[in-house]
Design an enzyme around this catalytic site. Structure first.
Site, mmCIF file in Angstrom:
data_model
loop_
_atom_site.group_PDB
_atom_site.id
_atom_site.type_symbol
_atom_site.label_atom_id
_atom_site.label_comp_id
_atom_site.label_asym_id
_atom_site.label_seq_id
_atom_site.Cartn_x
_atom_site.Cartn_y
_atom_site.Cartn_z
ATOM 1 N N LYS A 78 0.696 -1.111 0.159
ATOM 2 C CA LYS A 78 0.045 -0.056 -0.043
ATOM 3 C C LYS A 78 0.736 1.165 0.011
ATOM 4 O O LYS A 78 1.955 1.083 0.493
ATOM 5 C CB LYS A 78 -0.596 0.013 1.378
ATOM 6 C CG LYS A 78 -2.250 0.851 1.236
ATOM 7 C CD LYS A 78 -3.280 0.183 0.556
ATOM 8 C CE LYS A 78 -4.501 0.855 0.456
ATOM 9 N NZ LYS A 78 -5.587 0.284 0.049
ATOM 10 N N GLY A 178 -24.075 3.421 1.841
ATOM 11 C CA GLY A 178 -23.074 4.050 1.068
ATOM 12 C C GLY A 178 -23.142 3.427 -0.167
ATOM 13 O O GLY A 178 -22.682 2.816 -0.851
ATOM 14 N N GLY A 180 -22.222 4.285 -3.237
ATOM 15 C CA GLY A 180 -21.315 4.760 -4.113
ATOM 16 C C GLY A 180 -20.942 3.886 -5.200
ATOM 17 O O GLY A 180 -21.894 2.858 -5.590
ATOM 18 N N VAL A 182 -19.255 0.993 -5.233
ATOM 19 C CA VAL A 182 -19.339 -0.342 -4.883
ATOM 20 C C VAL A 182 -20.867 -0.637 -4.434
ATOM 21 O O VAL A 182 -21.493 -1.541 -4.849
ATOM 22 C CB VAL A 182 -18.459 -0.676 -3.482
ATOM 23 C CG1 VAL A 182 -18.964 -2.057 -2.569
ATOM 24 C CG2 VAL A 182 -17.030 -0.631 -3.810
ATOM 25 N N GLY A 183 -21.514 0.307 -3.376
ATOM 26 C CA GLY A 183 -22.862 0.043 -3.072
ATOM 27 C C GLY A 183 -24.028 -0.132 -4.142
ATOM 28 O O GLY A 183 -24.559 -0.880 -4.230
HETATM 29 P P1 NAD Z 1 -17.548 5.917 -3.268
HETATM 30 O O1 NAD Z 1 -16.669 7.302 -2.901
HETATM 31 O O2 NAD Z 1 -17.502 5.727 -4.634
HETATM 32 O O3 NAD Z 1 -18.805 5.605 -2.343
HETATM 33 C C1 NAD Z 1 -19.098 5.758 -1.033
HETATM 34 C C2 NAD Z 1 -20.188 5.976 -0.459
HETATM 35 O O4 NAD Z 1 -20.300 6.118 0.906
HETATM 36 C C3 NAD Z 1 -20.546 7.459 -0.908
HETATM 37 O O5 NAD Z 1 -21.909 7.528 -1.655
HETATM 38 C C4 NAD Z 1 -20.717 8.405 0.241
HETATM 39 O O6 NAD Z 1 -21.748 9.571 0.074
HETATM 40 C C5 NAD Z 1 -21.224 7.280 1.289
HETATM 41 N N1 NAD Z 1 -20.574 7.733 2.395
HETATM 42 C C6 NAD Z 1 -19.517 8.042 3.114
HETATM 43 N N2 NAD Z 1 -19.576 8.208 4.363
HETATM 44 C C7 NAD Z 1 -20.870 7.582 4.673
HETATM 45 C C8 NAD Z 1 -21.477 7.290 5.901
HETATM 46 N N3 NAD Z 1 -20.880 7.609 7.194
HETATM 47 N N4 NAD Z 1 -22.700 6.715 5.781
HETATM 48 C C9 NAD Z 1 -23.482 6.210 4.755
HETATM 49 N N5 NAD Z 1 -22.683 6.848 3.766
HETATM 50 C C10 NAD Z 1 -21.460 7.292 3.519
HETATM 51 O O7 NAD Z 1 -16.224 4.771 -2.787
HETATM 52 P P2 NAD Z 1 -16.379 3.316 -3.231
HETATM 53 O O8 NAD Z 1 -15.297 3.105 -4.255
HETATM 54 O O9 NAD Z 1 -17.756 2.882 -3.365
HETATM 55 O O10 NAD Z 1 -15.885 2.556 -1.859
HETATM 56 C C11 NAD Z 1 -16.614 2.266 -0.530
HETATM 57 C C12 NAD Z 1 -15.994 1.345 0.409
HETATM 58 O O11 NAD Z 1 -15.500 0.238 -0.178
HETATM 59 C C13 NAD Z 1 -14.485 2.366 0.610
HETATM 60 O O12 NAD Z 1 -14.408 1.994 2.038
HETATM 61 C C14 NAD Z 1 -13.336 1.560 -0.225
HETATM 62 O O13 NAD Z 1 -12.191 1.538 0.406
HETATM 63 C C15 NAD Z 1 -14.093 -0.054 -0.096
HETATM 64 N N6 NAD Z 1 -13.517 -0.645 -1.380
HETATM 65 C C16 NAD Z 1 -13.852 -0.226 -2.590
HETATM 66 C C17 NAD Z 1 -13.404 -1.080 -3.616
HETATM 67 C C18 NAD Z 1 -13.695 -0.688 -4.886
HETATM 68 O O14 NAD Z 1 -13.527 -1.351 -5.885
HETATM 69 N N7 NAD Z 1 -14.189 0.545 -5.115
HETATM 70 C C19 NAD Z 1 -12.734 -2.239 -3.448
HETATM 71 C C20 NAD Z 1 -12.776 -2.784 -2.238
HETATM 72 C C21 NAD Z 1 -13.036 -1.869 -1.158
#
Ligand code: NAD
Length: 369
Positions: A78, A178, A180, A182-183
């Protein structure tokens, strides 16, 4: 020699901790290469103002386990850049390019996107040193967030998990914390398998509708830039009240440590599917296990993104990325949940055992371990 820098060391690593300092461009960064027995380390480059060596090490070790559990030919690492990711675009490009030139000789570390960096940042690193993953499509990359690689893997993990509790995915009610990258893709792929989205949140609020919400419609609403709480076909809730929404599968896709001792009793579900990294404290995970809630651990359930990155690195196509994610997530989730059941372990304990065994087996095949 017992210098403080060895405080993280155990028999797996870290192999290297490199501090980078270039005052002329105000660059302060750390790279941790944890374990490279299976191959060069893949792990994200995080840009945030409050990063530390300890956080970088913990994230690197998580990547060692995630990559080993996924059976990738890559170890874990990392990097963190201490800076505000919202800095001016030109300044950000200069910082990332300076970081890239500083890591040119750390050939056993391959950078990927993470919080505060994206595919453009990976393109700049590639341009400087010819080594990164998570590239834009124009450079031969597979845009893993756009295609929903991690969300797709979460849906496969849920399909396996249903066999380990009294649940059918078809008709199962899901909540996503969340909404975003992933969600929303997790919700989309789970809806294709018959699940019904009853609640979702973002950083500003939440929306709930026990009759079910149209996933494509909610994605379009969110993508238009509006806060999710304003969705017209749902009831507005405060952000953290999403924790109390009853459902079958609760999906974490926001931030670390969002479920903890003080709110874990509010969760009313059968499965907790961990899309974010370390989203549930160990104490809360133990409480859920005691109540019979099945937790699918983060580094098993959310490996879709890094698997996609590894496919890209080895020259594979998007279609093969989906096939490989499906095969690996299906096999690994079943192996972990079955071992947990047979050996009376928590799923996380079974997952760590699986990953640790794979890292040690790879180490035995290398001259220097
Ligand atoms: P993103 O920024 O696209 O989405 C995150 C979402 O969470 C946003 O909609 C944001 O408004 C929301 N959010 C932030 N704080 C919040 C809270 N306290 N309560 C509710 N919603 C909240 O990020 P992402 O790429 O979707 O990643 C999400 C998580 O998954 C991160 O922790 C990231 O490290 C992890 N992750 C991502 C991937 C990937 O492929 N992108 C892979 C493994 C792990």
């Amino acid at each position: 020699m017992t210098a403080d820098i060895f405080r993280f060391a155990d028999d797996l690593g870290p192999a290297k901790i490199v501090h980078i300092y270039k005052p002329s461009v105000n660059l302060k960064a750390i790279v941790v290469v944890d374990n490279v027995a299976a191959g060069p380390a893949i792990g994200g480059t995080r840009m945030a103002p409050d990063v530390s060596v300890e956080e970088c090490f913990r994230l690197a070790r998580a990547m060692t386990f995630k990559n080993a559990a996924a059976g990738l030919a890559h170890g874990g690492g990392k990097s963190v850049i201490s800076a505000d990711p919202a800095m001016l675009a030109d300044q950000k490009e200069e910082t990332i390019r300076a970081f890239a030139s500083a890591i040119v000789d750390i050939t056993d570390y391959i950078a990927g996107p993470d919080m505060g960096t994206d595919e453009s940042a990976m393109a700049w690193i590639q341009d400087e040193i010819g080594r990164s993953v998570g590239l834009p499509r124009e450079l031969g990359g597979i845009p893993l967030d756009e295609i929903g690689a991690t969300g797709f893997g979460l849906a496969v993990a849920a399909e396996v998990a249903q066999d380990f509790c009294d649940l059918k995915l078809d008709g199962a009610r899901i909540v996503v914390q969340g909404f975003g990258s992933v969600g929303k893709h997790a919700a989309r792929f789970l809806a294709e398998k018959g699940a019904v989205l009853v609640g979702a949140s973002d950083s500003k609020g939440a929306t709930v509708n026990q009759e079910g919400m149209e996933v494509a419609d909610l994605i379009a609403f969110k993508d238009s830039g509006k806060p999710i709480a304003g969705y017209p076909n749902g009831k507005k809730l405060k952000r953290d009240d999403i924790v109390g929404v009853p459902c079958d599968i609760w999906i974490l896709a926001a931030r670390p440590d969002v479920i903890h001792a003080d709110n874990v009793d509010g969760l009313d579900c059968k499965i907790v599917l961990q899309g974010a990294n370390i989203p549930v404290t160990l104490e809360a995970e133990a409480a859920l296990h005691k109540r019979g809630v099945l937790c699918v651990p983060d580094f098993i359930a959310n490996a879709g993104g890094v698997i996609c990155a590894a496919v890209e690195y080895h020259g594979g196509a998007q279609s093969s990325a989906f096939a490989i994610i499906e095969e690996k997530l299906r096999t690994n989730t079943r192996e972990v949940l079955q071992a947990a059941k047979d050996e009376g372990l928590k799923p996380r304990e079974a997952a760590i055992k699986l990953a640790d065994t794979r890292v040690r087996s790879a180490m035995k095949l290398r001259r220097w371990g």
